[in-house]
Design an enzyme around this catalytic site. Structure first.
Site, short mmCIF file in Angstrom:
data_model
loop_
_atom_site.label_atom_id
_atom_site.label_comp_id
_atom_site.label_asym_id
_atom_site.label_seq_id
_atom_site.Cartn_x
_atom_site.Cartn_y
_atom_site.Cartn_z
N ASP A 87 65.97 -34.67 -2.61
CA ASP A 87 64.65 -34.07 -2.45
C ASP A 87 64.21 -33.47 -3.80
O ASP A 87 65.01 -33.29 -4.72
CB ASP A 87 64.64 -33.03 -1.32
N GLU B 263 55.17 -27.69 4.09
CA GLU B 263 56.45 -27.05 3.77
C GLU B 263 56.24 -25.83 2.88
O GLU B 263 55.28 -25.75 2.14
CB GLU B 263 57.35 -28.06 3.04
C1 BGC Z 1 59.72 -32.49 0.61
C2 BGC Z 1 59.93 -33.92 0.96
C3 BGC Z 1 59.02 -34.80 0.15
C4 BGC Z 1 59.19 -34.51 -1.33
C5 BGC Z 1 58.30 -35.33 -2.22
C6 BGC Z 1 59.75 -32.27 -0.88
O1 BGC Z 1 59.43 -30.97 -1.23
O2 BGC Z 1 60.71 -31.70 1.23
O3 BGC Z 1 59.73 -34.11 2.33
O4 BGC Z 1 59.31 -36.13 0.43
O5 BGC Z 1 58.91 -33.16 -1.56
O6 BGC Z 1 56.99 -34.92 -2.16
C1 BGC Z 2 55.65 -31.32 -3.43
C2 BGC Z 2 54.90 -31.18 -4.71
C3 BGC Z 2 54.78 -29.73 -5.06
C4 BGC Z 2 56.13 -29.10 -5.13
C5 BGC Z 2 56.08 -27.62 -5.39
C6 BGC Z 2 56.97 -30.67 -3.59
O1 BGC Z 2 57.66 -30.78 -2.43
O2 BGC Z 2 55.80 -32.65 -3.05
O3 BGC Z 2 53.67 -31.79 -4.63
O4 BGC Z 2 54.10 -29.56 -6.27
O5 BGC Z 2 56.86 -29.32 -3.94
O6 BGC Z 2 57.37 -27.11 -5.60
#
Ligand code: BGC
Ligand code: BGC
Length: 591
Positions: A307, A500
């Site tokens: 991740d 998230e």
């Molecule tokens: C998320 C994933 C996601 C990845 C790429 C992470 O922060 O937990 O679900 O695929 O970012 O954007």
């Molecule tokens: C997301 C990004 C975001 C980052 C922040 C990732 O999971 O995919 O777009 O900028 O988290 O920490």
């Protein structure tokens, strides 16, 4: 209050019966095992330098690649766009396709010309791109109980992804959320492992098709392995997200691993280890989980993608974290920013003997066998975007399937005095902050990482617009004032977009403005239908008694007409709760 509890019990029993009665509807034709591509991979691996091998294991975010030539210079195996990592030119279909082509062209300049895999979070449609059809989030797809429909939605999503050239989605989420306060609850099909197992596999079949080399297929990624939906409240900064799952191995397997069993059977090419920990050990650092269970015991032949910056969470020393994770079994690392540092560190670890060459070779073999299966190693095939596919992007045909998903996902929580279905001839007063808000209708992971309220994309239909297509006499105010004289009110309320890290909540109460809108319409002395947009069960007490009908519409996406299909009686509501609404009361609030 008894009323609410009693009703919920009935709903719970009903969904229990459904769970009970269901069987695998599919005699899936098994896709070719990924290891069958090894004869094609071996001679390539034999020619590769250490730099070329490590490059395959590296995935930066495009927004941090200052010079696209880095794709060639560092032999990168993959590039991603994270949640809000958009093309500089904006989010149009054209801009996304050009971005993909720009990156892919660089890979063709390398000695071995191994194409990159471009990855995005297309979790409910190709949701970063303006004009894409947006499906309900997984919580709504779970309520349809319709595996064939989940497969079809994923197939359409795959086609829209390929229209931009992109070949990889970080989906499906096969989490089994046990605490609905988690801000990623809606990314899971259900809190019930069996439903996740069935629908997760259906999504994999839809994305990858029966043959990964089909130009309409995309590589799927089951995530987040494992136990992301089982974290203990308070074990993470925001409450649950990226926290610690404190359960024994039997529970981990029985609840949280089910989606992986079926995804692997369906041939899933990639799996993303979770940010979260299992009994204090980060999943991304666990040899037991990644190598012993997933690869050895369950026979997963694809590759693991970490991740976003997950390696940073293993230990404060970046290089040490890389060693731990790669030795645990991680194959490709999502290093959005620090890719040059990652490459240098991993090379150092190999030269020092801290990471064995056999582990590197295993990782690269896994990556290349997936690329081979996808036809990426076929020199006679163009790896640039096939822009002919753009003809069906966001098409009426695609929207019709999303509309079907919306109407099948609706759960009728209450219909007192049979206020539903509505009559087309009646004067309908529409209210609520979400009635005319496509962004609220879509939720997080839509155009923006966290989603956004407002008119965020093109081609969709808000519920207000859909009601206007059905009834001639429609009034509207967001706050619900002015409903007097109408025959019925429809109040559209619920959560505003989040994703998230931002979506954990201590309680799941309705916003005061939502309660006020319901009260204002009720005060006009007319029956009230509440439509709820939410990524999880909510505490409905303040409005439950005031509403004559309540429809849980989850996060339905762009096709608001799926809701009017049911409100005006063209279709009967048939969604069933995919989460146990009653469960939230165990967390000490709501009653
Ligand atoms: C998320 C994933 C996601 C990845 C790429 C992470 O922060 O937990 O679900 O695929 O970012 O954007
Ligand atoms: C997301 C990004 C975001 C980052 C922040 C990732 O999971 O995919 O777009 O900028 O988290 O920490």
């Amino acid at each position: 209050m008894m009323h609410l509890r009693g009703w919920l019990l009935v709903a719970g029993v009903l969904s229990g019966i459904l769970f009970f009665g269901w069987h695998a509807t599919h005699a899936a034709s098994s896709p070719k095992p990924l290891s069958s591509f090894d004869p094609q991979v071996k001679p390539i691996l034999a020619q590769m330098t250490l730099d070329e091998k490590i490059g395959q294991m590296t995935q930066p975010d495009q927004e941090n690649i200052a010079d696209p030539a880095d794709v060639a210079t560092y032999y990168l195996g993959s590039v991603l766009s994270g949640g809000s990592s958009d093309p500089k030119e904006g989010n149009s279909l054209e801009a996304w396709t050009n971005l993909y082509d720009r990156m892919q062209k660089q890979s063709l300049k390398t000695r071995l010309k191994i194409p990159i895999l471009y990855g995005v979070d297309a979790v409910h449609g190709h949701n970063n791109v303006l004009g894409a059809v947006i499906f309900p989030h997984n919580i709504g797809m779970g309520a349809t109980r319709n595996a064939a429909l989940v497969e079809k939605a994923a197939r359409i999503t795959a086609e829209e992804i390929r229209a931009t050239g992109i070949q990889w989605t970080f989906a499906p989420g096969v989490m089994v959320p046990q605490d609905v306060r988690w801000g990623r609850t809606y990314e899971g099909f259900s809190d019930h492992p069996e439903l996740v197992r069935e629908l997760g596999a259906a999504a994999v079949r839809g994305f990858q098709g029966s043959d990964l080399s089909n130009p309409l297929s995309v590589l799927a990624c089951a995530k987040h392995y494992v136990g992301d939906g089982g974290t203990t409240f308070g074990s993470a900064k925001t409450g649950l997200d990226q926290g610690d799952t404190r359960v024994g191995e039997a529970t981990l397997r029985r609840i949280h691993m089910q989606g992986y069993l079926s995804a692997i059977k369906a041939g899933v090419g990639t799996i993303m280890p979770s940010y979260s920990s299992w009994n204090g050990v980060k999943c991304s650092a666990s040899k037991r989980l990644l190598t012993e269970i997933l690869k050895q015991e369950l026979g997963f032949q694809g590759f693991l993608i970490s991740d976003y910056d997950a390696i940073d969470q293993i230990t404060p020393n970046f290089k040490e974290g890389i060693g731990i994770s790669i030795n645990a079994g991680m194959d490709m690392v999502m290093v959005p920013r620090k890719y040059k540092q990652f490459i240098a560190n991993l090379k150092g670890l190999v030269q020092e003997g801290a990471v064995p060459m056999s582990r590197i070779d295993d990782a690269v073999t896994r990556i290349l066998r997936v690329k081979a299966a996808m036809g990426l190693l076929d020199p006679n095939r163009s790896q640039l975007a096939d822009r002919n596919l753009q003809r069906t992007f966001g098409s009426a045909e695609h929207r019709a399937v999303a509309r079907q998903a919306v109407r099948e996902s609706l759960v009728l929580l209450k219909n007192q005095g049979k206020v539903l279905p509505l009559k087309r001839s009646a004067r309908v007063f529409v209210a609520g902050k979400s009635a005319d808000d496509l962004g609220n209708q879509c939720g997080g992971w839509t155009i923006d990482w966290q989603g956004k309220s407002g008119n965020i994309t093109s081609g969709g239909t808000t519920l207000l617009a859909a009601i206007r297509k059905n009834a001639a006499n429609v009034g509207f105010s967001a706050d619900g004032k002015g409903a007097e004289g109408a025959a019925v009110g429809v109040v559209v309320i619920g959560e505003k977009p989040y994703a998230e890290m931002m979506g954990d909540r201590k309680e799941l109460s309705l916003a005061p403005e939502d309660i006020a809108a319901v009260e204002n319409v009720k005060a006009a002395g007319i029956p009230v239908v509440v439509v709820l947009y939410s990524g999880r069960p909510m505490t409905l007490n303040p409005i439950f008694g005031k509403a004559d009908a309540i429809v849980a519409a989850w996060l339905p996406g762009t096709e608001g007409e799926g809701i009017t299909d049911v409100l005006f009686g063209a279709y009967k509501p048939k969604g069933r709760l995919s989460y146990n609404w009653e469960k939230q009361f165990a967390f000490g609030f709501g009653m």
